[in-house]
Write a protein that holds these residues in place. Structure first.
Motif, short mmCIF file in Angstrom:
data_model
loop_
_atom_site.label_atom_id
_atom_site.label_comp_id
_atom_site.label_asym_id
_atom_site.label_seq_id
_atom_site.Cartn_x
_atom_site.Cartn_y
_atom_site.Cartn_z
N VAL A 88 0.86 -1.19 0.00
CA VAL A 88 0.00 0.00 0.00
C VAL A 88 0.89 1.23 0.00
CG1 VAL A 88 -1.89 1.22 1.11
CG2 VAL A 88 -1.72 -1.26 1.38
N MET A 89 0.76 2.00 -1.05
CA MET A 89 1.61 3.18 -1.22
C MET A 89 0.80 4.41 -0.78
SD MET A 89 4.66 3.35 -2.28
CE MET A 89 5.59 4.84 -2.42
N ALA A 90 0.72 4.61 0.55
CA ALA A 90 -0.04 5.76 1.07
C ALA A 90 0.86 6.96 1.31
CB ALA A 90 -0.74 5.35 2.36
N ALA A 91 2.13 6.85 0.96
CA ALA A 91 3.07 7.96 1.20
C ALA A 91 2.84 9.09 0.20
CB ALA A 91 4.50 7.44 1.07
N ALA A 92 3.08 10.30 0.68
CA ALA A 92 3.07 11.45 -0.22
C ALA A 92 4.52 11.68 -0.65
CB ALA A 92 2.50 12.67 0.49
N ASN A 120 11.80 12.95 -9.12
CA ASN A 120 12.06 11.69 -8.42
C ASN A 120 11.44 10.55 -9.23
OD1 ASN A 120 13.57 12.05 -6.06
ND2 ASN A 120 11.82 12.96 -4.99
N PRO A 121 11.95 9.33 -9.05
CA PRO A 121 11.30 8.22 -9.74
C PRO A 121 9.88 8.04 -9.22
CG PRO A 121 12.91 7.43 -8.13
CD PRO A 121 13.06 8.92 -8.20
N ASP A 122 8.96 7.58 -10.05
CA ASP A 122 7.62 7.24 -9.61
C ASP A 122 7.67 5.82 -9.04
OD1 ASP A 122 4.94 6.46 -9.32
OD2 ASP A 122 4.31 7.83 -10.91
N ILE A 123 7.73 5.74 -7.73
CA ILE A 123 7.96 4.45 -7.05
C ILE A 123 6.79 3.50 -7.31
CG2 ILE A 123 8.38 3.37 -4.81
CD1 ILE A 123 9.45 6.11 -3.85
N LEU A 124 5.59 4.04 -7.25
CA LEU A 124 4.40 3.19 -7.44
C LEU A 124 4.37 2.62 -8.87
CD1 LEU A 124 1.76 2.15 -6.20
CD2 LEU A 124 0.66 4.26 -6.92
N PHE A 125 4.73 3.45 -9.83
CA PHE A 125 4.79 2.99 -11.21
C PHE A 125 5.78 1.83 -11.33
CE2 PHE A 125 6.83 3.12 -15.39
CZ PHE A 125 5.73 2.94 -16.22
N GLY A 139 -2.66 2.11 -4.55
CA GLY A 139 -2.12 3.47 -4.63
C GLY A 139 -3.11 4.48 -4.07
N TYR A 140 -2.61 5.66 -3.80
CA TYR A 140 -3.45 6.77 -3.34
C TYR A 140 -3.31 7.90 -4.36
CZ TYR A 140 -4.68 4.93 1.23
OH TYR A 140 -5.23 4.19 2.24
N ALA A 141 -4.32 8.72 -4.45
CA ALA A 141 -4.20 9.89 -5.32
C ALA A 141 -4.97 11.04 -4.69
CB ALA A 141 -4.75 9.59 -6.70
N GLU A 153 -6.84 6.99 -15.79
CA GLU A 153 -5.55 6.90 -16.50
C GLU A 153 -4.46 6.45 -15.51
OE1 GLU A 153 -1.71 8.05 -17.58
OE2 GLU A 153 -2.80 9.23 -16.09
N LYS A 154 -4.45 7.02 -14.31
CA LYS A 154 -3.44 6.71 -13.28
C LYS A 154 -3.54 5.24 -12.85
CE LYS A 154 -2.46 10.42 -10.76
NZ LYS A 154 -2.56 11.43 -9.70
N PHE A 155 -4.77 4.78 -12.69
CA PHE A 155 -5.02 3.39 -12.25
C PHE A 155 -4.41 2.40 -13.26
CE2 PHE A 155 -7.70 -0.41 -12.38
CZ PHE A 155 -7.69 -0.79 -11.05
N ARG A 157 -2.10 3.12 -15.81
CA ARG A 157 -0.68 3.35 -16.04
C ARG A 157 0.17 2.73 -14.94
NH1 ARG A 157 1.96 7.97 -14.40
NH2 ARG A 157 -0.04 9.04 -14.25
N LYS A 158 -0.33 2.79 -13.69
CA LYS A 158 0.47 2.29 -12.56
C LYS A 158 0.18 0.82 -12.26
CE LYS A 158 1.25 6.89 -10.65
NZ LYS A 158 1.79 7.64 -9.52
N ASN A 159 -0.68 0.18 -13.08
CA ASN A 159 -0.96 -1.26 -12.93
C ASN A 159 -1.47 -1.60 -11.52
OD1 ASN A 159 -1.12 -3.93 -13.73
ND2 ASN A 159 1.05 -4.36 -13.40
N1 CTP Z 1 3.92 8.15 -5.92
C1 CTP Z 1 5.12 7.44 -5.98
N2 CTP Z 1 6.26 8.07 -6.40
C2 CTP Z 1 6.23 9.36 -6.77
C3 CTP Z 1 5.01 10.09 -6.73
C4 CTP Z 1 3.87 9.45 -6.29
O1 CTP Z 1 5.12 6.25 -5.64
N3 CTP Z 1 7.35 9.94 -7.18
C5 CTP Z 1 2.69 7.45 -5.50
C6 CTP Z 1 2.02 7.97 -4.25
O2 CTP Z 1 2.48 7.29 -3.10
C7 CTP Z 1 0.54 7.65 -4.52
C8 CTP Z 1 0.43 7.72 -6.02
O3 CTP Z 1 1.75 7.61 -6.54
O4 CTP Z 1 0.22 6.33 -4.10
C9 CTP Z 1 -0.26 8.93 -6.61
O5 CTP Z 1 0.45 10.08 -6.40
P1 CTP Z 1 -0.09 11.53 -6.93
O6 CTP Z 1 0.90 12.54 -6.46
O7 CTP Z 1 -1.52 11.73 -6.63
O8 CTP Z 1 -0.08 11.39 -8.46
P2 CTP Z 1 1.06 11.32 -9.50
O9 CTP Z 1 0.98 9.97 -10.09
O10 CTP Z 1 2.37 11.73 -8.89
O11 CTP Z 1 0.62 12.32 -10.61
P3 CTP Z 1 0.37 13.92 -10.56
O12 CTP Z 1 1.16 14.47 -9.39
O13 CTP Z 1 0.88 14.33 -11.86
O14 CTP Z 1 -1.12 14.05 -10.39
#
Ligand code: CTP
Length: 217
Positions: A88-92, A120-125, A139-141, A153-155, A157-159
């Motif tokens: 569960v990726m609840a981190a901001a 930064n890398p998109d960890i959830l992706f 994931g959280y958004a 789209e996010k759902f 793309r991030k599988n």
């Molecule tokens: N997340 C992540 N790595 C990042 C940014 C976000 O893993 N560098 C994760 C967050 O933990 C969350 C999810 O992605 O679970 C959604 O993050 P959000 O900031 O809402 O969306 P983004 O995908 O970053 O897109 P945008 O900011 O362009 O809306």
């Protein structure tokens, strides 16, 4: 039902110089409530990877791994995520970090100051890319506009298997509050939940995860 779960929680903190940093308003409450609820459900191994918060995370039932930056969070996930049944990726996570950390405190000698940031890398992706069969990825958004299109789209793309969507508005500020109104997004569609305490929401998130697992098996 689950042996090991990993929850990422709180903000990440990106240093600028020895005394300054870039971060966000995440309190870490949602992640801690998710871990508490997992403990109530008897999940044997609960790993909580958390950015700095004011909360007391000490609990003999969890393994707490403190991190500061997005890169550190990613590194810890590399170690723990493969063997996890649920992540569960609840981190901001900070979307950006400074390009050049200054070892000395930056002096206020200039009228304007430009600090270059790099993504930064998109960890959830990345977690979605290497998701194991049977693994559940949540994931959280937080969105302010065009929410349903953005999130669909996010759902994809991030599988993801489940996306918990906060529609951020004056009525639902989402950060540093005890109550939240969210939508659940799954492959089956959208579900709007009522406004509720974060502890109740954590129980609903685990109910939904358990439902998804029943569907998978
Ligand atoms: N997340 C992540 N790595 C990042 C940014 C976000 O893993 N560098 C994760 C967050 O933990 C969350 C999810 O992605 O679970 C959604 O993050 P959000 O900031 O809402 O969306 P983004 O995908 O970053 O897109 P945008 O900011 O362009 O809306």
């Amino acid at each position: 039902m689950f042996k090991r779960i990993v929850i990422c929680s709180g903000p990440t903190v990106e240093p600028i110089d020895p005394v300054r940093f870039l971060s966000n308003r995440s309190s870490g409450k949602s992640g801690l409530q998710l871990a508490n609820e997992a403990l109530k459900r008897g999940i044997p191994e609960i790993i909580l990877i958390t950015g700095p918060t004011c909360l007391n995370m000490e609990n003999p039932g969890f393994t707490v791994i403190p991190v500061e930056t997005a890169l550190e969070m990613r590194e810890q996930l590399r170690q723990y995520s493969d063997a996890a049944d649920v992540i569960v990726m609840a981190a901001a996570v900070s979307d950006y970090r400074v390009a050049q950390y200054s070892k000395e405190k930056i002096k206020k000698s200039q009228e304007t100051l430009i600090i270059q940031l790099v993504k930064n890398p998109d960890i959830l992706f990345e977690l979605g890319q290497r998701k194991k069969s049977g693994q559940i990825l949540v994931g959280y958004a937080a969105e302010t506009d065009n929410i349903l299109e953005n999130v669909r789209e996010k759902f994809k793309r991030k599988n993801l298997d489940l996306l918990v969507l906060n529609e951020v508005s004056a009525q639902n500020p989402a950060f540093h509050v005890d109550k939240n109104q969210v939508y659940f997004v799954t492959a089956g569609g959208f579900q709007k939940l009522e406004m509720m305490e974060k502890s109740c929401l954590a129980a609903r998130v685990w109910d939904e995860i358990e439902k998804l697992v029943h569907k998978l098996h």
